[in-house]
Design a protein around this motif. Structure first.
Motif, PDB file in Angstrom:
ATOM      1  N   ASP A 172       0.826  -1.198   0.000  1.00 24.78           N
ATOM      2  CA  ASP A 172       0.000   0.000   0.000  1.00 24.78           C
ATOM      3  C   ASP A 172       0.863   1.252   0.000  1.00 24.78           C
ATOM      4  OD1 ASP A 172      -2.303  -1.310  -0.113  1.00 24.78           O
ATOM      5  OD2 ASP A 172      -2.682  -1.327   2.041  1.00 24.78           O
ATOM      6  N   ARG A 173       1.787   1.275   0.897  1.00 24.80           N
ATOM      7  CA  ARG A 173       2.599   2.475   1.061  1.00 24.80           C
ATOM      8  C   ARG A 173       3.432   2.735  -0.196  1.00 24.80           C
ATOM      9  NH1 ARG A 173       6.189   1.077   5.035  1.00 24.80           N
ATOM     10  NH2 ARG A 173       4.538   0.042   6.168  1.00 24.80           N
ATOM     11  N   HIS A 174       3.894   1.625  -0.726  1.00 26.38           N
ATOM     12  CA  HIS A 174       4.863   1.706  -1.797  1.00 26.38           C
ATOM     13  C   HIS A 174       4.221   2.066  -3.141  1.00 26.38           C
ATOM     14  CE1 HIS A 174       7.497  -0.452  -4.798  1.00 26.38           C
ATOM     15  NE2 HIS A 174       8.286   0.467  -4.295  1.00 26.38           N
ATOM     16  N   ASP A 175       3.006   1.574  -3.332  1.00 28.57           N
ATOM     17  CA  ASP A 175       2.469   1.654  -4.696  1.00 28.57           C
ATOM     18  C   ASP A 175       1.355   2.669  -4.887  1.00 28.57           C
ATOM     19  OD1 ASP A 175       4.041  -0.408  -5.908  1.00 28.57           O
ATOM     20  OD2 ASP A 175       3.000  -1.739  -4.516  1.00 28.57           O
ATOM     21  N   LEU A 176       0.728   3.014  -3.825  1.00 27.46           N
ATOM     22  CA  LEU A 176      -0.450   3.862  -4.014  1.00 27.46           C
ATOM     23  C   LEU A 176      -0.157   5.172  -4.733  1.00 27.46           C
ATOM     24  CD1 LEU A 176      -2.912   3.655  -1.017  1.00 27.46           C
ATOM     25  CD2 LEU A 176      -3.461   3.663  -3.453  1.00 27.46           C
ATOM     26  N   PRO A 177       0.880   5.881  -4.314  1.00 23.40           N
ATOM     27  CA  PRO A 177       1.078   7.179  -4.950  1.00 23.40           C
ATOM     28  C   PRO A 177       1.457   7.070  -6.421  1.00 23.40           C
ATOM     29  CG  PRO A 177       2.753   6.776  -3.246  1.00 23.40           C
ATOM     30  CD  PRO A 177       1.908   5.577  -3.322  1.00 23.40           C
ATOM     31  N   LYS A 178       2.033   5.947  -6.782  1.00 24.36           N
ATOM     32  CA  LYS A 178       2.570   5.847  -8.136  1.00 24.36           C
ATOM     33  C   LYS A 178       1.487   5.725  -9.203  1.00 24.36           C
ATOM     34  CE  LYS A 178       7.235   4.252  -7.860  1.00 24.36           C
ATOM     35  NZ  LYS A 178       8.102   3.101  -8.046  1.00 24.36           N
ATOM     36  N   GLY A 179       0.385   5.211  -8.835  1.00 23.86           N
ATOM     37  CA  GLY A 179      -0.633   5.019  -9.861  1.00 23.86           C
ATOM     38  C   GLY A 179      -1.558   3.914  -9.466  1.00 23.86           C
ATOM     39  N   GLY A 180      -2.231   3.405 -10.415  1.00 24.17           N
ATOM     40  CA  GLY A 180      -3.301   2.468 -10.153  1.00 24.17           C
ATOM     41  C   GLY A 180      -2.840   1.064  -9.879  1.00 24.17           C
ATOM     42  N   VAL A 181      -3.820   0.190  -9.852  1.00 21.99           N
ATOM     43  CA  VAL A 181      -3.574  -1.215  -9.590  1.00 21.99           C
ATOM     44  C   VAL A 181      -2.684  -1.810 -10.683  1.00 21.99           C
ATOM     45  CG1 VAL A 181      -4.700  -3.420  -9.202  1.00 21.99           C
ATOM     46  CG2 VAL A 181      -5.845  -1.322  -8.558  1.00 21.99           C
ATOM     47  N   GLY A 182      -2.936  -1.349 -11.911  1.00 23.12           N
ATOM     48  CA  GLY A 182      -2.197  -1.874 -13.057  1.00 23.12           C
ATOM     49  C   GLY A 182      -0.702  -1.667 -12.882  1.00 23.12           C
ATOM     50  N   ALA A 183      -0.328  -0.477 -12.440  1.00 22.07           N
ATOM     51  CA  ALA A 183       1.089  -0.165 -12.259  1.00 22.07           C
ATOM     52  C   ALA A 183       1.697  -1.078 -11.193  1.00 22.07           C
ATOM     53  CB  ALA A 183       1.230   1.295 -11.861  1.00 22.07           C
TER      54      ALA A 183
ATOM     55  N   ALA B  99      -4.259  -4.432 -20.815  1.00 20.98           N
ATOM     56  CA  ALA B  99      -5.262  -3.433 -20.445  1.00 20.98           C
ATOM     57  C   ALA B  99      -5.264  -3.219 -18.936  1.00 20.98           C
ATOM     58  CB  ALA B  99      -6.639  -3.877 -20.923  1.00 20.98           C
ATOM     59  N   ILE B 100      -5.138  -4.320 -18.198  1.00 16.46           N
ATOM     60  CA  ILE B 100      -5.136  -4.202 -16.737  1.00 16.46           C
ATOM     61  C   ILE B 100      -3.928  -3.377 -16.300  1.00 16.46           C
ATOM     62  CG2 ILE B 100      -4.751  -5.485 -14.607  1.00 16.46           C
ATOM     63  CD1 ILE B 100      -6.463  -7.741 -15.805  1.00 16.46           C
TER      64      ILE B 100
ATOM     65  N   PHE C 266     -10.122 -11.420 -13.158  1.00 16.17           N
ATOM     66  CA  PHE C 266      -8.783 -11.417 -13.760  1.00 16.17           C
ATOM     67  C   PHE C 266      -7.762 -10.824 -12.797  1.00 16.17           C
ATOM     68  CE2 PHE C 266     -10.592 -11.100 -18.366  1.00 16.17           C
ATOM     69  CZ  PHE C 266     -11.001 -12.419 -18.265  1.00 16.17           C
ATOM     70  N   LEU C 267      -8.167  -9.736 -12.163  1.00 17.90           N
ATOM     71  CA  LEU C 267      -7.249  -9.087 -11.213  1.00 17.90           C
ATOM     72  C   LEU C 267      -6.891 -10.024 -10.071  1.00 17.90           C
ATOM     73  CD1 LEU C 267      -8.636  -5.470 -10.841  1.00 17.90           C
ATOM     74  CD2 LEU C 267      -6.284  -6.097 -11.401  1.00 17.90           C
ATOM     75  N   ARG C 268      -7.904 -10.715  -9.613  1.00 21.23           N
ATOM     76  CA  ARG C 268      -7.671 -11.625  -8.481  1.00 21.23           C
ATOM     77  C   ARG C 268      -6.700 -12.727  -8.907  1.00 21.23           C
ATOM     78  NH1 ARG C 268     -12.810 -12.635  -6.592  1.00 21.23           N
ATOM     79  NH2 ARG C 268     -12.589 -11.155  -4.886  1.00 21.23           N
ATOM     80  N   SER C 269      -6.950 -13.275 -10.089  1.00 23.88           N
ATOM     81  CA  SER C 269      -6.067 -14.333 -10.583  1.00 23.88           C
ATOM     82  C   SER C 269      -4.642 -13.805 -10.752  1.00 23.88           C
ATOM     83  CB  SER C 269      -6.566 -14.843 -11.937  1.00 23.88           C
ATOM     84  OG  SER C 269      -7.867 -15.327 -11.823  1.00 23.88           O
ATOM     85  N   TYR C 270      -4.552 -12.641 -11.354  1.00 18.54           N
ATOM     86  CA  TYR C 270      -3.241 -12.049 -11.622  1.00 18.54           C
ATOM     87  C   TYR C 270      -2.505 -11.777 -10.309  1.00 18.54           C
ATOM     88  CZ  TYR C 270       0.057  -9.206 -14.375  1.00 18.54           C
ATOM     89  OH  TYR C 270       1.163  -8.706 -14.998  1.00 18.54           O
TER      90      TYR C 270
ATOM     91  N   GLU D 249      -2.977 -13.128  -7.463  1.00 21.74           N
ATOM     92  CA  GLU D 249      -2.645 -14.384  -6.801  1.00 21.74           C
ATOM     93  C   GLU D 249      -1.406 -15.004  -7.461  1.00 21.74           C
ATOM     94  OE1 GLU D 249      -5.235 -18.272  -5.722  1.00 21.74           O
ATOM     95  OE2 GLU D 249      -6.328 -16.371  -5.918  1.00 21.74           O
ATOM     96  N   HIS D 250      -1.387 -14.877  -8.763  1.00 21.47           N
ATOM     97  CA  HIS D 250      -0.271 -15.438  -9.506  1.00 21.47           C
ATOM     98  C   HIS D 250       1.035 -14.751  -9.143  1.00 21.47           C
ATOM     99  CE1 HIS D 250       1.585 -17.621 -12.803  1.00 21.47           C
ATOM    100  NE2 HIS D 250       2.183 -16.481 -13.186  1.00 21.47           N
ATOM    101  N   LEU D 251       0.948 -13.451  -8.899  1.00 19.77           N
ATOM    102  CA  LEU D 251       2.153 -12.694  -8.554  1.00 19.77           C
ATOM    103  C   LEU D 251       2.459 -12.758  -7.067  1.00 19.77           C
ATOM    104  CD1 LEU D 251       1.607  -9.488 -10.721  1.00 19.77           C
ATOM    105  CD2 LEU D 251       3.142 -11.401 -11.205  1.00 19.77           C
ATOM    106  N   GLY D 252       1.603 -13.453  -6.312  1.00 19.71           N
ATOM    107  CA  GLY D 252       1.854 -13.578  -4.887  1.00 19.71           C
ATOM    108  C   GLY D 252       1.389 -12.383  -4.089  1.00 19.71           C
ATOM    109  N   LEU D 253       0.572 -11.528  -4.687  1.00 22.84           N
ATOM    110  CA  LEU D 253       0.004 -10.397  -3.951  1.00 22.84           C
ATOM    111  C   LEU D 253      -1.312 -10.843  -3.324  1.00 22.84           C
ATOM    112  CD1 LEU D 253       0.533  -7.722  -6.725  1.00 22.84           C
ATOM    113  CD2 LEU D 253       1.969  -8.071  -4.711  1.00 22.84           C
ATOM    114  N   ASP D 254      -1.770 -10.058  -2.374  1.00 24.11           N
ATOM    115  CA  ASP D 254      -3.045 -10.398  -1.731  1.00 24.11           C
ATOM    116  C   ASP D 254      -4.177  -9.967  -2.656  1.00 24.11           C
ATOM    117  OD1 ASP D 254      -5.220 -10.865  -0.239  1.00 24.11           O
ATOM    118  OD2 ASP D 254      -4.539  -9.780   1.555  1.00 24.11           O
ATOM    119  N   PRO D 255      -4.914 -10.919  -3.198  1.00 22.95           N
ATOM    120  CA  PRO D 255      -5.974 -10.540  -4.145  1.00 22.95           C
ATOM    121  C   PRO D 255      -6.991  -9.593  -3.538  1.00 22.95           C
ATOM    122  CG  PRO D 255      -5.845 -12.943  -3.877  1.00 22.95           C
ATOM    123  CD  PRO D 255      -4.863 -12.351  -2.932  1.00 22.95           C
TER     124      PRO D 255
END
Lengths: 346, 424
Positions: free
Chosen positions: B26-37, B66-67, B84-88, B90-96
């Protein structure tokens, strides 16, 4: 006339009468009740009386003395015990309305797509004698798809797999109708039974339904882990050999093995459904994939297994447990638009 | 391959403390942009190609792109996007759950639920029942209304006044016509009486010629008469000024003569005598009817009038005029006996007389010149459609008109003594 008057006083309801859980959606209020479909009945001087319904009754399941019965009135998605089911619906209607009588709501109940006319009639009559003014039925996969937010009324194919407690519904939907549906009587219950059977065979330990369900939720998996035993869990039950209570540790791999049969049944159902899908709809499904709903979709790695088996993108719906109830509720809210997805026997 | 990695990440995630992983994200990614980033960074951090992810998840690469680019509208729908987001994730090891939550926040306000629209079957082309029925109803009402209105308008007049063809009317007039001819022109009378009896058509030609000759001489001296001729034409049979009307009246006159063979002697006198005491009246103010009456007398009295001036001629014509007026028209009511009030129509006016018992004694349209004599009884009332068109005389004295021209008067009591008081 009189019933119409009462209808003004009562809030219309959508009921997901599931084998494992019953969810009640009240018009304008959302899901207000989510309780196990269990009724505890006490026999007092030869007369049967409802002792408890829902969570309370579920606690009693398998722990009852002679004069009390904890009953699950639904089996395989349909009513197995009329009177008890009726009592349960009546209880939920009253609970939602916060009063004893004068409730005569319009009710939408969902039924498995594979249910027979007799079974549908049974559900309808139970709801009617429980106090419903008018009863509409909706097929479970349709409700699940609406609840998952799929564009069911558009001319594009959507495939939904609803894995419930008693049945697994596989359906292809388009233009507000079911193009193809397949219902197999495999679900959470069958998985529990599979676990019970596996443990009894391999460990000579008898565990109850409740324990089996807990095992499934904790370490249940659709496929065995790549290496090792996976997660471990302590289970308690009665030893069949010497008849004493016993405790042992069971691994994720073992449970995955035990669940292989019901899981493959689900995969088979999905595959058969895909085989019967018209090419245009199949093309839509290749792009968008299959959406899983229902409690069974929470079984870990089920999406992974299905993805491998079908080669399609598999998505798990948001809040899969309440998809059907939400979809039924939406049908209730938008009754005019979605009139023809409802089944009316009048 | 992918499966192994996935397993690994799953385990690493499950073994590591959740509290450590999520806040970092959360801390690291929120300012940078959206979920896609976030997803792209994580993917690149793990050294994964998009193709690999697409193959592992069976999600089309375009959708994954697109995501990552945040173009969620390119995805088939919100429900699928979340899947798709949840699968992605999960695949990357992030909390869906976290990723999906952030996605929902990002697209909040966007279409979260699909709008349902079910195509309705087009109704078979039938006759639009409601509209047609309405139209028919309106049309029916209109037609009935029009018919009712017209039929009512007809009834009010026609029911009471049977149309009398001129020809028939002339026949009726004929009964009263002869007197002026017979009385003043005594010498002619025998001739007329004789000739019609023998041959009807012939006398006309023989009788006619003389009056024209007489009249031809008359007009110049009798200057007040021209108005009389105009009105006289309305009663062609009686008042035919041959000079103006010429040969048209040829067949009418003989008929009169023919008809009058008998009545001339019997009825004629009785009808004429009673009317009213001859009151000398100046010809100028006298109504048209009397003037009209003068016309026919004019030829009858050529010897006298032609000799004298117009003024001098008045007295005799006046007397003859009264007689002539009755001659021109019919006289209704009891024939002179006990009648004090008399109506004389100067214009067409409908008259209805009722007695004290509300019984209709008389009801018809009086044509100009026609006279009605009211029986001398008490309780007699008058209804008229043209009060100004009636000239009222009480005991031979003219009294004020009942009303104005065209005025409808109802239940006017006819009391001779009272009305006599209003005499002018």
């Amino acid at each position: 006339m009189f019933s119409k008057l009462l209808g003004v006083l009562s809030a219309d309801m959508a009921i997901d009468l599931g084998t494992a859980n019953t969810l009640v959606y009240v018009k304008g209020r959302g899901i207000v009740l989510n309780e196990p479909s269990v009724v505890a009945i006490a026999t007092v001087r030869g007369k049967k009386q409802v002792l408890a319904v829902g969570d309370e009754a579920k606690m009693m399941l398998g722990r009852t003395p002679g004069n009390i019965q904890a009953i699950r009135p639904l089996r395989d998605g349909v009513i197995a015990d009329f009177e008890v089911a009726e009592e349960m619906i009546k209880h939920f209607i009253r609970k939602v309305h916060n009063r004893r009588s004068f409730a005569s709501p319009q009710v939408i109940v969902c039924v498995p797509s594979g249910s027979t006319a007799v079974e549908r009639r049974a559900i309808q009559e139970s709801a009617e004698s429980a106090g419903a003014r008018r009863v509409f039925l909706i097929e479970e996969p349709m409700a699940a798809a609406i609840g998952a937010g799929l564009p069911v009324t558009e001319p594009t194919g959507s495939m939904v797999v609803d894995i419930g407690g008693g049945t697994t519904e596989v359906a292809v939907l388009s233009l507000g109708g079911i193009v193809y549906s397949r219902s197999v009587r495999v679900g959470g219950d069958k998985m529990d039974e599979a676990i019970i059977g596996y443990i009894r065979r391999n460990h000579n330990l008898l565990v109850g339904e409740g324990s089996a369900e807990r095992i499934k939720k904790e370490i249940g998996s659709a496929c065995p882990p790549e290496d090792g035993e996976g997660r471990l869990m302590e289970i308690k039950g009665r030893d069949l050999m010497n008849g004493v209570p016993k405790e042992l540790v069971i691994s994720e791999r073992q449970i995955a093995e035990s669940l292989a049969e019901p899981v493959s049944a689900i995969i088979e159902a999905v595959k058969v459904a895909l085989e019967h899908t018209a090419p245009e709809l199949a093309a839509d499904i290749v792009d968008k994939g299959i959406v899983l709903t229902g409690g069974g979709s929470l079984l870990s790695n089920l999406d992974f297994v299905l993805r491998h088996a079908t080669g399609l993108p598999i998505s798990i719906a948001d809040d899969p447990l309440s998809c059907v109830a939400l979809g039924t509720g939406r049908a209730l809210e938008e009754m005019k638009t979605l009139k023809n997805v409802l089944i009316s026997m009048y | 391959m992918g499966e192994k990695q996935r397993r690994f990440f799953e385990q690493s995630r499950s073994t590591t403390d959740h509290g450590q992983v999520e806040p970092q994200l959360d801390r690291h990614d929120l300012p940078k942009g959206g979920v896609g980033a976030t997803l792209r960074e994580n993917r690149e951090g793990r050294g994964l190609q998009l193709v690999q992810v697409a193959r592992a998840l069976r999600i089309r690469q375009t959708y994954l792109e697109a995501i990552e680019a945040g173009r969620f509208t390119d995805l088939p729908g919100t429900a699928y996007a979340i899947g798709f987001l949840r699968s992605y994730a999960e695949h990357l090891g992030l909390d869906p759950a976290v990723i999906v939550q952030r996605f929902k926040e990002e697209v909040s306000g966007g279409a979260t639920k699909p709008e349902f629209y079910l195509p309705k079957p087009i109704p078979e082309s039938r006759v639009p029942g409601g509209a047609l029925l309405m139209l028919a109803l309106v049309l029916g009402v209109c037609t009935y209304g029009a018919w009712y209105f017209m039929s009512r308008a007809d009834r009010s007049l026609v029911a009471y006044v049977p149309a009398l063809p001129d020809r028939l009317a002339s026949l009726i007039h004929g009964t009263t016509v002869p007197p002026p001819v017979t009385v003043p022109v005594v010498p002619l009378a025998p001739e007329m009486a004789d000739k019609p009896a023998t041959a009807v058509p012939l006398p006309s030609t023989t009788v006619e010629p003389p009056p024209p000759a007489a009249l031809a001489a008359l007009p110049p001296p009798a200057t007040p008469a021209p108005a009389a001729t105009a009105s006289a034409t309305r009663h062609p049979a009686a008042a035919t000024p041959p000079g103006s009307a010429g040969g048209d009246d040829e067949d009418e006159v003989p008929q009169v003569g023919g008809m009058n063979g008998e009545p001339m002697t019997g009825e004629g006198p009785t009808a004429i005598v009673p009317p009213q005491p001859p009151s000398p009246r100046p010809p100028g103010p006298s109504p048209i009817a009397t003037a009209a009456a003068q016309a026919p007398t004019a030829p009858a009295t050529p010897p006298t009038t032609s000799a004298t001036s117009a003024e001098a001629a008045t007295p005799p014509p006046a007397a003859a005029g009264d007689a002539g007026s009755t001659a021109n028209s019919r006289v209704y009511g009891n024939n002179g006996r006990d009648s004090r009030i008399q109506f004389k129509a100067t214009a067409e006016s409908w008259v209805e007389i009722r007695d004290g018992n509300n019984e209709i004694l008389f009801s018809r349209v009086l044509r100009p010149g026609e006279v009605y004599r009211v029986p001398d009884r008490s309780g007699i009332r008058l209804n008229t459609g043209n009060a100004g068109g009636l000239e009222v005389t009480v005991d031979g004295n003219k009294v004020a008109a009942i009303g104005n021209r065209g005025q409808v008067m109802r239940n006017v009591p006819l009391d001779a003594s009272k009305m006599a008081g209003t005499a002018n």
